[in-house]
Design a protein around this motif. Structure first.
Motif, mmCIF file in Angstrom:
data_model
loop_
_atom_site.group_PDB
_atom_site.id
_atom_site.type_symbol
_atom_site.label_atom_id
_atom_site.label_comp_id
_atom_site.label_asym_id
_atom_site.label_seq_id
_atom_site.Cartn_x
_atom_site.Cartn_y
_atom_site.Cartn_z
ATOM 1 N N GLY A 200 -0.942 56.390 78.142
ATOM 2 C CA GLY A 200 -1.986 55.454 78.219
ATOM 3 C C GLY A 200 -3.043 55.537 77.087
ATOM 4 O O GLY A 200 -4.440 55.356 77.093
ATOM 5 N N VAL A 201 -2.549 55.638 76.036
ATOM 6 C CA VAL A 201 -3.097 55.420 74.760
ATOM 7 C C VAL A 201 -3.583 53.759 74.431
ATOM 8 O O VAL A 201 -2.875 53.241 74.055
ATOM 9 C CB VAL A 201 -2.615 56.237 73.455
ATOM 10 C CG1 VAL A 201 -3.337 55.957 72.082
ATOM 11 C CG2 VAL A 201 -2.264 57.523 73.799
ATOM 12 N N THR A 202 -4.889 53.478 74.113
ATOM 13 C CA THR A 202 -5.394 52.101 73.993
ATOM 14 C C THR A 202 -5.823 52.249 72.382
ATOM 15 O O THR A 202 -5.839 50.999 71.729
ATOM 16 C CB THR A 202 -6.453 51.978 74.665
ATOM 17 O OG1 THR A 202 -7.637 52.758 74.629
ATOM 18 C CG2 THR A 202 -6.043 51.744 76.215
ATOM 19 N N LYS A 203 -6.214 53.146 71.722
ATOM 20 C CA LYS A 203 -6.716 53.392 70.362
ATOM 21 C C LYS A 203 -5.786 53.806 69.501
ATOM 22 O O LYS A 203 -5.843 54.963 69.021
ATOM 23 C CB LYS A 203 -7.895 54.120 70.476
ATOM 24 C CG LYS A 203 -9.378 53.217 71.207
ATOM 25 C CD LYS A 203 -10.670 53.986 70.665
ATOM 26 C CE LYS A 203 -11.062 53.373 69.555
ATOM 27 N NZ LYS A 203 -12.557 54.038 69.216
ATOM 28 N N ALA A 204 -4.869 53.127 69.016
ATOM 29 C CA ALA A 204 -3.676 53.423 68.082
ATOM 30 C C ALA A 204 -3.864 52.480 66.867
ATOM 31 O O ALA A 204 -3.961 51.313 66.959
ATOM 32 C CB ALA A 204 -2.347 53.454 68.988
ATOM 33 N N HIS A 205 -3.661 53.058 65.933
ATOM 34 C CA HIS A 205 -3.724 52.333 64.532
ATOM 35 C C HIS A 205 -2.371 52.649 63.727
ATOM 36 O O HIS A 205 -2.071 53.766 63.461
ATOM 37 C CB HIS A 205 -5.073 52.967 63.708
ATOM 38 C CG HIS A 205 -4.844 52.788 62.204
ATOM 39 N ND1 HIS A 205 -5.635 53.466 61.498
ATOM 40 C CD2 HIS A 205 -4.509 51.653 61.502
ATOM 41 C CE1 HIS A 205 -5.569 52.896 60.154
ATOM 42 N NE2 HIS A 205 -4.891 51.760 60.030
ATOM 43 N N PHE A 206 -1.619 51.518 63.430
ATOM 44 C CA PHE A 206 -0.274 51.858 62.622
ATOM 45 C C PHE A 206 -0.590 51.554 61.305
ATOM 46 O O PHE A 206 -0.915 50.379 60.849
ATOM 47 C CB PHE A 206 0.679 51.181 63.366
ATOM 48 C CG PHE A 206 1.277 51.165 64.561
ATOM 49 C CD1 PHE A 206 2.481 51.882 64.823
ATOM 50 C CD2 PHE A 206 0.621 50.931 65.827
ATOM 51 C CE1 PHE A 206 3.226 52.119 66.171
ATOM 52 C CE2 PHE A 206 0.916 51.364 66.879
ATOM 53 C CZ PHE A 206 2.341 51.936 67.190
ATOM 54 N N HIS A 207 -0.667 52.548 60.422
ATOM 55 C CA HIS A 207 -0.985 52.242 58.905
ATOM 56 C C HIS A 207 0.258 51.627 58.313
ATOM 57 O O HIS A 207 1.593 52.159 58.595
ATOM 58 C CB HIS A 207 -1.839 53.679 58.551
ATOM 59 C CG HIS A 207 -0.835 54.328 57.437
ATOM 60 N ND1 HIS A 207 -0.895 54.104 56.273
ATOM 61 C CD2 HIS A 207 0.160 55.309 57.619
ATOM 62 C CE1 HIS A 207 0.026 54.837 55.604
ATOM 63 N NE2 HIS A 207 0.547 55.461 56.441
#
Length: 310
Positions: A200-207
């Motif tokens: 349920g992760v909504t704040k994900a940043h793929f660098h």
């Protein structure tokens, strides 16, 4: 460095270098003092969404940050390699409140983190949470470059411990409701996506993301952020990614002290290079440079909960 293929082959070696060796390989004090304000107009505000601030030498990192902040870079997101790196980034955040957003975690392009050391790092991060401190989780992910290098040499590679570690950090980000900075490219991004959605992760940043068209569509549909590096100036793969990804889900980063080619060849990597990234994104998207800058700035502030300057 000869482009994306060379980066794929060499990234693990750079990330395993000592702090002092890595810094000296990519920068020097004189270069930092004379480095130009790259790209967009100098009055445009920006944030470097992914910087290994602690990987510059101790003598250089403060000059690097002070120059950036004086030159219109509002803040940097300082990602970590492990516990010691996390502790140093916390010290930088204390010295530059509101300017350095630390991200605590364990970088996957190194030997697997053993359970004892992982538990120590998790306890330390939870203590920061209980103290009410501002931080994100990162850099965490999967060892794409290390794994593919082993496979190209016909060597066995056990991804199991890395997946186990990543699941722990993803679960932690969900538990603490913290932004998550990810190292996950190509097919590894699909594995990570499944774990994010399951938790349920909504704040994900793929660098510095690279991946298939299907993965790009799925990430955008999930509302996940990606950040673009200075190689957008010369890498067609990254230019195509910018075309395909929504502007409201983009951020700009340098991944410093990693060096770049093209117009950046021979120059130390510093946060003001994000202005060049903004310029190139604006051109690719066909939008006004100021609109691009304001949108990326707003995206990064919102995602990492960085207060705007008064």
């Amino acid at each position: 460095m000869g482009g994306q293929n060379d980066r794929d082959e060499n990234v693990a070696a750079l990330e395993e270098m000592s702090v002092s060796d890595r810094a000296s390989a990519t920068t020097d004090a004189h270069a930092l003092r004379r480095f130009p304000q790259w790209g967009a107009a100098a009055d445009l505000r920006c944030i470097d969404a992914h910087l290994h601030a602690d990987q510059y030498s101790e003598e250089e990192r403060h000059g690097l940050l002070e120059q950036a902040f004086e030159g219109g870079v509002e803040a940097v997101v300082a990602v970590s390699m492990g516990l010691r790196s996390s502790q140093e980034n916390r010290r930088l955040a204390e010295r530059y409140p509101g300017r350095v957003m630390p991200a605590y975690g364990w970088h996957p392009e190194q030997d697997p983190l053993n359970p004892s050391d992982r538990d120590e790092l998790i306890r330390w991060i939870k203590a920061r949470h209980e103290a009410g401190e501002s931080f994100a989780i990162g850099e965490v992910g999967l060892p794409y470059y290390r794994r593919t290098e082993a496979e190209s040499n016909s060597e066995a590679f056990d991804e199991g411990p890395y997946l186990e570690n990543l699941e722990v950090f993803i679960s932690l980000a969900a538990e603490l409701d913290r932004p998550l900075a990810l190292h996950a490219v190509y097919e590894d991004a699909d594995k990570v996506m499944r774990l994010l959605l399951a938790n349920g992760v909504t704040k994900a940043h793929f660098h510095w993301f690279k991946g298939s068209a299907d993965t790009i569509k799925a990430m955008a549909a999930a509302g996940y952020m990606i950040s673009i590096t200075p190689d957008v100036a010369y890498e067609e793969e990254i230019q195509s990614l910018v075309k395909a990804y929504p502007l409201e889900l983009l951020m700009a980063e340098t991944d410093g002290p990693w060096p770049f080619e093209g117009p950046y060849s021979g120059h130390a990597t510093v946060p003001s290079m994000t202005r060049g990234v903004i310029r190139d994104i604006a051109v690719i998207k066909g939008v006004d440079e100021r609109l691009a800058a304001e949108t990326l700035l707003s995206n990064t502030r919102r995602f990492y909960d960085i207060a705007s300057e008064k």
